[in-house]
Motif scaffolding. Structure first.
Motif, PDB file in Angstrom:
ATOM      1  N   ASN A  43       0.800  -1.212   0.000  1.00 39.67           N
ATOM      2  CA  ASN A  43       0.000   0.000   0.000  1.00 39.67           C
ATOM      3  C   ASN A  43       0.839   1.271   0.000  1.00 39.67           C
ATOM      4  O   ASN A  43       0.310   2.354  -0.167  1.00 39.67           O
ATOM      5  CB  ASN A  43      -0.897   0.017   1.244  1.00 39.67           C
ATOM      6  N   LEU A  44       2.163   1.128   0.232  1.00 39.16           N
ATOM      7  CA  LEU A  44       2.912   2.341   0.530  1.00 39.16           C
ATOM      8  C   LEU A  44       4.125   2.639  -0.359  1.00 39.16           C
ATOM      9  O   LEU A  44       4.389   3.792  -0.656  1.00 39.16           O
ATOM     10  CB  LEU A  44       3.400   2.286   1.993  1.00 39.16           C
ATOM     11  N   ASN A  45       4.884   1.645  -0.767  1.00 45.50           N
ATOM     12  CA  ASN A  45       6.238   1.908  -1.270  1.00 45.50           C
ATOM     13  C   ASN A  45       6.508   1.368  -2.669  1.00 45.50           C
ATOM     14  O   ASN A  45       5.731   0.585  -3.203  1.00 45.50           O
ATOM     15  CB  ASN A  45       7.239   1.269  -0.305  1.00 45.50           C
ATOM     16  N   LEU A  46       7.677   1.804  -3.205  1.00 47.73           N
ATOM     17  CA  LEU A  46       8.179   1.225  -4.453  1.00 47.73           C
ATOM     18  C   LEU A  46       9.092   0.051  -4.107  1.00 47.73           C
ATOM     19  O   LEU A  46       9.900   0.140  -3.180  1.00 47.73           O
ATOM     20  CB  LEU A  46       9.018   2.263  -5.217  1.00 47.73           C
ATOM     21  N   VAL A  87      15.477  -3.432  -4.295  1.00 52.20           N
ATOM     22  CA  VAL A  87      15.620  -2.033  -3.887  1.00 52.20           C
ATOM     23  C   VAL A  87      14.224  -1.560  -3.480  1.00 52.20           C
ATOM     24  O   VAL A  87      13.306  -1.560  -4.301  1.00 52.20           O
ATOM     25  CB  VAL A  87      16.157  -1.160  -5.047  1.00 52.20           C
ATOM     26  N   LYS A  88      14.070  -1.216  -2.200  1.00 50.36           N
ATOM     27  CA  LYS A  88      12.778  -0.718  -1.715  1.00 50.36           C
ATOM     28  C   LYS A  88      12.924   0.756  -1.388  1.00 50.36           C
ATOM     29  O   LYS A  88      13.833   1.139  -0.646  1.00 50.36           O
ATOM     30  CB  LYS A  88      12.337  -1.521  -0.473  1.00 50.36           C
ATOM     31  N   GLN A  89      12.060   1.568  -1.933  1.00 46.44           N
ATOM     32  CA  GLN A  89      12.149   3.014  -1.691  1.00 46.44           C
ATOM     33  C   GLN A  89      10.795   3.549  -1.217  1.00 46.44           C
ATOM     34  O   GLN A  89       9.761   3.253  -1.824  1.00 46.44           O
ATOM     35  CB  GLN A  89      12.569   3.749  -2.979  1.00 46.44           C
ATOM     36  N   GLY A 117       4.799  -4.313  13.887  1.00 50.35           N
ATOM     37  CA  GLY A 117       3.805  -3.272  13.653  1.00 50.35           C
ATOM     38  C   GLY A 117       2.871  -3.522  12.476  1.00 50.35           C
ATOM     39  O   GLY A 117       1.842  -2.855  12.352  1.00 50.35           O
ATOM     40  N   ASP A 118       3.230  -4.453  11.579  1.00 51.39           N
ATOM     41  CA  ASP A 118       2.382  -4.712  10.399  1.00 51.39           C
ATOM     42  C   ASP A 118       2.521  -6.185  10.015  1.00 51.39           C
ATOM     43  O   ASP A 118       2.715  -6.533   8.852  1.00 51.39           O
ATOM     44  CB  ASP A 118       2.855  -3.807   9.246  1.00 51.39           C
ATOM     45  N   LEU A 119       2.400  -7.038  11.046  1.00 50.40           N
ATOM     46  CA  LEU A 119       2.735  -8.459  10.849  1.00 50.40           C
ATOM     47  C   LEU A 119       1.518  -9.251  10.359  1.00 50.40           C
ATOM     48  O   LEU A 119       0.944 -10.047  11.081  1.00 50.40           O
ATOM     49  CB  LEU A 119       3.283  -9.051  12.154  1.00 50.40           C
ATOM     50  N   ILE A 125       9.073  -9.764   6.260  1.00 49.32           N
ATOM     51  CA  ILE A 125       9.520  -8.519   5.627  1.00 49.32           C
ATOM     52  C   ILE A 125       8.688  -7.338   6.142  1.00 49.32           C
ATOM     53  O   ILE A 125       7.746  -7.515   6.895  1.00 49.32           O
ATOM     54  CB  ILE A 125       9.399  -8.590   4.073  1.00 49.32           C
ATOM     55  N   ASP A 126       9.084  -6.138   5.730  1.00 49.23           N
ATOM     56  CA  ASP A 126       8.243  -4.934   5.786  1.00 49.23           C
ATOM     57  C   ASP A 126       7.870  -4.411   7.187  1.00 49.23           C
ATOM     58  O   ASP A 126       6.690  -4.153   7.461  1.00 49.23           O
ATOM     59  CB  ASP A 126       6.955  -5.205   4.966  1.00 49.23           C
ATOM     60  N   PRO A 127       8.889  -4.189   8.055  1.00 50.48           N
ATOM     61  CA  PRO A 127       8.551  -3.662   9.395  1.00 50.48           C
ATOM     62  C   PRO A 127       8.572  -2.135   9.483  1.00 50.48           C
ATOM     63  O   PRO A 127       8.996  -1.578  10.490  1.00 50.48           O
ATOM     64  CB  PRO A 127       9.655  -4.272  10.270  1.00 50.48           C
ATOM     65  N   GLU A 128       8.088  -1.425   8.461  1.00 46.83           N
ATOM     66  CA  GLU A 128       8.181   0.042   8.490  1.00 46.83           C
ATOM     67  C   GLU A 128       7.271   0.665   9.555  1.00 46.83           C
ATOM     68  O   GLU A 128       7.461   1.821   9.923  1.00 46.83           O
ATOM     69  CB  GLU A 128       7.855   0.631   7.113  1.00 46.83           C
ATOM     70  N   PHE A 129       6.291  -0.090  10.054  1.00 46.58           N
ATOM     71  CA  PHE A 129       5.427   0.433  11.119  1.00 46.58           C
ATOM     72  C   PHE A 129       6.015   0.186  12.514  1.00 46.58           C
ATOM     73  O   PHE A 129       5.314   0.364  13.516  1.00 46.58           O
ATOM     74  CB  PHE A 129       4.036  -0.214  11.046  1.00 46.58           C
TER      75      PHE A 129
HETATM   76 MG    MG Z   1       4.857  -1.764   4.330  1.00 40.47          MG
END
Ligand code: MG
Ligand code: ADP
Ligand code: MG
Length: 418
Positions: A44-47, A60-62, A234-236, A251-255
């Motif tokens: 929902n959020l990133n490239l 590469v995640k931005q 935070g987003d598991l 993956i993806d622990p940006e929260f």
């Molecule tokens: Mg995310």
């Protein structure tokens, strides 16, 4: 490019902009004309770019300066890449092998270069094609136990802990999303909400008129906001887990934030229970459907059992932090007191977990961000039937969280709803 002004990458500009980075040429070679770049972000959020050459591959995640799902009308800080990077580093230390390896982080460009997990696929997709995974429950149960325990006052010393809480306090905008989208929006007619309509209108009105439910959910929100017990992912959800038949990665622990122990595991189990209720939309054959649903319920029970067993093991062997010091218990022969404190803590985590589990089920059916297992069911009547069961199951967990006993009870409840 580390000190240059932020600019979103594109498949066309990536090679030219990152082609001089040692870390990339090490994996991909120096001839950028041989690199292939594909944007695969489905979140929902990133490239997210897969960059490949004959010699290797990387991800590469931005971060984008706005919410991808909504567009630039909803700005979101690039700093979430910084928190994702720091969370991944800590998770790698606390549960080695559980997350992709990080190769490079560029704060200005909000980008992380990491291991390309392949041939892994997102767990959510496997849960829609009746695929089973032997080690799933053990890896996920251990992941939550190790990251929750080792990121808490049970393990860390005072200085390390306080500084880390201060660091992650900067992720306030992402916390704000959780606080509003998960704990508020599903319970009133918020602007960005959507649900299967008109089929769910009746049950949605019933939930929104349920005063006890709305009070319970704010109790849960207050637990979420006021209990910096440990560093959470935070987003598991099952879209943040990648799998092969023999491997499981998170993956993806940006929260990432400091919050209550029960949150990650509650969110995780909610996504399995929703996959459970969604199965009639994916498996036409009744017997096959029941079999696979039984497997999902077993995974839920096993995740909790592995969590309890690993958390208890760490409690007994690794309690090096500021809480429940061994000098007060084991050193004085008070082993029962130590076990008593452990049992009480697990019971508290269990109750919080049930509440967060119910709330996550509600927001994925009534709020902005939905899940593929339910959304891809084309027959709206069937989809609404699956969603209704999930909504009522979620409410039951929230309201009865102090009374429900064990994971097997949840499986029985799920079966009762069939
Ligand atoms: Mg995310
Ligand atoms: P978002 O924060 O936007 O949700 P994610 O980190 O979840 O982004 O990544 C989006 C998608 O990119 C994932 O669903 C997955 O398909 C792919 N992806 C992300 N990281 C990796 C990785 N390390 N290896 C392979 N694929 C990945
Ligand atoms: Mg994601």
């Amino acid at each position: 490019m580390s000190n240059s002004v932020y600019e979103a990458l594109t498949p066309q500009t990536l090679g030219e902009r990152l082609g001089k980075l040692d870390v990339l040429t090490e994996y991909l070679g120096t001839d950028i004309s041989t690199w292939s770049v594909k944007e695969v972000g489905d979140g929902n959020l990133n490239l997210v770019f897969i960059v490949e050459s004959a010699s290797g591959s990387v991800i590469v995640k931005q971060a984008l300066p706005y919410v991808r799902l909504v567009g630039d009308s909803w700005p979101l800080p690039l700093s979430r890449a910084f928190f994702e990077y720091h969370a991944l580093k800590r998770q790698a230390l606390r549960d080695p092998g559980s997350v992709p390896e990080i190769y490079h982080f560029d704060e200005e460009q909000a980008l992380i270069i990491m291991e390309f997990l392949t041939p892994h696929i997102i767990l959510r997709h496997d849960l829609m094609s009746a695929t089973r995974h032997e080690t799933l429950a053990e890896v996920l149960g251990n992941f939550v136990a190790r990251t929750l325990f080792r990121g808490s006052d049970l393990s860390m010393n005072a200085a390390e802990r306080k500084q880390d809480v201060a660091l992650f306090a900067g992720n306030d905008k992402l916390c704000d999303i959780t606080e509003n989208l998960i704990f508020n929006d599903p319970y009133f007619d918020a602007e960005m909400n959507r649900h299967t309509t008109p089929h769910l209108d009746g049950v949605v009105s019933e939930l929104r008129a349920d005063m006890d439910l709305k009070v319970e959910v704010q109790h849960l929100k207050s637990i979420f906001c006021a209990n910096a017990e440990t560093m959470l992912h935070g987003d598991l959800h099952t879209g943040s887990v990648m799998v092969t038949p023999s491997d499981v990665k998170v993956i993806d622990p940006e929260f990432a934030l400091y919050g209550p122990m029960g949150f990650d595991v509650g969110m995780l189990l909610a996504n399995f229970y929703m996959a459970y209720f969604a199965q009639p939309g994916h498996i036409a054959d009744a017997e096959g459907c029941t079999d696979y649903q039984a497997w999902i319920l077993q995974v839920c029970e096993d995740i909790w059992q592995h969590f309890v067993s690993e958390f208890s093991h760490l409690w007994r062997t690794e309690r090096t932090g500021i809480l429940y010091p061994a000098s007060l218990y084991e050193d004085q022969g008070h082993h029962l007191a130590s076990e008593q404190a452990l049992t009480q803590m697990l019971s508290k985590i269990w109750q919080d977990m049930l509440g967060f589990c119910g709330v996550e089920m509600h927001r994925r059916i009534l709020g902005l961000a939905h899940i593929a297992e339910l959304d891809t069911i084309e027959d709206e009547t069937l989809r609404a039937q699956c969603e209704t069961k999930a909504l009522l199951f979620g409410r039951h967990l929230i309201k009865n969280r102090h009374a429900l006993g064990a994971p097997a009870d949840l499986s029985r409840l799920a079966l009762v709803m069939e």
